[in-house]
Design an enzyme around this catalytic site. Structure first.
Site, short mmCIF file in Angstrom:
data_model
loop_
_atom_site.label_atom_id
_atom_site.label_comp_id
_atom_site.label_asym_id
_atom_site.label_seq_id
_atom_site.Cartn_x
_atom_site.Cartn_y
_atom_site.Cartn_z
N ASP A 36 -9.25 -12.38 -21.74
CA ASP A 36 -8.58 -11.39 -21.37
C ASP A 36 -8.54 -11.20 -19.76
O ASP A 36 -9.46 -10.73 -19.33
CB ASP A 36 -8.96 -9.78 -21.82
CG ASP A 36 -8.95 -9.85 -23.45
OD1 ASP A 36 -10.04 -10.27 -23.88
OD2 ASP A 36 -7.79 -9.43 -24.03
N ASP A 176 -1.40 -7.98 -30.57
CA ASP A 176 -2.58 -7.75 -29.79
C ASP A 176 -2.76 -6.34 -29.18
O ASP A 176 -2.19 -5.78 -28.44
CB ASP A 176 -2.67 -8.70 -28.44
CG ASP A 176 -4.05 -8.79 -27.69
OD1 ASP A 176 -4.00 -9.34 -26.50
OD2 ASP A 176 -5.05 -7.82 -27.97
C1 DX5 Z 1 -6.08 -5.23 -23.85
C2 DX5 Z 1 -6.30 -6.61 -24.64
C3 DX5 Z 1 -6.51 -6.78 -25.78
C4 DX5 Z 1 -7.66 -5.91 -26.27
C5 DX5 Z 1 -7.96 -5.78 -27.89
O1 DX5 Z 1 -5.38 -5.32 -22.70
O2 DX5 Z 1 -5.36 -7.57 -24.16
O3 DX5 Z 1 -6.84 -8.15 -25.99
O4 DX5 Z 1 -8.87 -6.36 -25.68
O5 DX5 Z 1 -8.85 -5.07 -28.07
P1 DX5 Z 1 -8.89 -3.96 -29.27
O6 DX5 Z 1 -8.98 -5.09 -30.57
O7 DX5 Z 1 -10.07 -3.33 -29.14
O8 DX5 Z 1 -7.68 -3.16 -29.22
#
Ligand code: DX5
Length: 226
Positions: A36, A176
Site C-alpha cells: 500500500d 480492497d
Molecule cells: C486502504 C488500503 C487497504 C487497506 C485494507 O487504503 O489500500 O489495502 O489496507 O485494510 P483492511 O483490510 O484493514 O481494510
C-alpha cells in the site's frame, strides 16, 4: 477464474519486522501481497517507497502488487517493477493520462491495474479496459486500514463483473477495504474474484493460516462463476 484469490495488505504488518511478516503471509497460504504505497497527498497517510519492497522481494516467492495511492505515478513506474512488483495499480483519480500510464506499465513488463475510489464511477475506466489487467474496486476510502466495508459498492462490483464478462477478458476484479469474514461473501456474490484484506488477516481468532482458510471458504461459497 474459478477459485478466489486472496491478497494480503501489508498495512497492518509490523513495520519493524516486515521480513518476518511477509514470510508469515506466505506461510499462511496467501496468494499475493499488496504493498500500500501512500504519498501523503493523494491520501493523508504516508507509507514506503520501492526500496522497502525490494528489501522484502527475496523473502518470499508469492507475487507482489504495488497499490499506488499517489499523485502522478508516472515518474516512478519502473522503480516499482524493479522492486519486484508484477502488478502496478494506479488510481483513476490520480492522473490525467491514465491510458498512457497503463500502457507504460505494460511496456515495462508488468500487469496494469487501475483502482476506483468509492465515488468514482466505472464509466471512468470502461474505455481503457482493453489495456487493463486488473480492476480494483475500493470498498473503503483509501489511506488507512481497519475501516468499515462499504456494501454500497456492490452495484459497481456487479456492473464491472458484467462488463468484464461481456468483453470476455481475463481482467482480475479485486476488492480492497474492510474485507473480512462478515463481508467477503457479499463482495464475492457481487462478482469480485480477488480479495485484499489487511486487518482481517493480521488480527482475529486463531492463526493467520486459519483466518486465511476461513476467508477462502467464505469467498468460494459465493463466488460468481466466470
Ligand atoms: C486502504 C488500503 C487497504 C487497506 C485494507 O487504503 O489500500 O489495502 O489496507 O485494510 P483492511 O483490510 O484493514 O481494510
Amino acid at each position: 477464474m474459478s477459485e478466489p484469490q486472496l491478497v494480503a495488505s501489508v498495512l497492518p504488518a509490523d513495520f519493524a519486522n516486515l521480513g518476518r511478516d511477509v514470510e508469515a503471509i506466505e506461510n499462511a497460504g496467501i496468494d499475493r501481497i499488496q504493498w500500500d504505497v501512500m504519498d501523503g497527498s493523494f491520501v493523508p497517510n504516508i507509507t514506503f517507497g520501492p526500496d522497502v519492497i525490494a528489501a522484502n522481494r527475496d523473502r518470499v516467492s508469492i507475487g507482489f502488487e504495488a497499490h499506488l495511492m499517489v499523485h502522478n505515478p508516472d515518474p516512478m513506474l519502473s522503480r516499482w517493477v524493479d522492486a519486484g512488483c508484477e502488478i502496478i495499480i494506479v488510481h483513476a483519480e490520480a492522473y490525467l493520462h491514465l491510458h498512457r500510464t497503463l500502457s507504460r506499465i505494460r511496456d515495462l513488463g508488468a500487469r496494469a491495474g487501475v483502482a476506483l475510489n468509492p465515488a468514482t464511477p466505472l464509466a471512468a475506466v470502461v474505455d481503457i479496459l482493453d489495456i487493463t489487467d486488473l480492476l480494483l474496486v475500493m470498498t473503503v476510502n483509501p489511506g488507512f486500514g481497519g475501516q468499515r466495508y462499504l456494501s454500497s459498492m456492490a452495484s459497481k462490483i456487479a456492473t464491472a463483473r458484467a462488463e468484464i464478462d461481456r468483453l470476455a477478458t481475463d481482467i482480475e476484479l479485486e476488492v480492497d477495504g474492510g474485507i473480512g469474514p462478515s463481508t467477503i461473501a457479499h463482495a464475492a456474490a457481487a462478482g469480485a474474484s480477488v480479495f485484499c484484506a489487511g486487518s482481517a488477516l493480521f488480527d482475529g481468532a486463531g492463526s493467520m493460516s486459519e483466518r486465511t482458510a476461513a476467508l477462502r471458504v467464505a469467498a468460494s461459497e459465493r463466488l460468481v462463476p466466470q
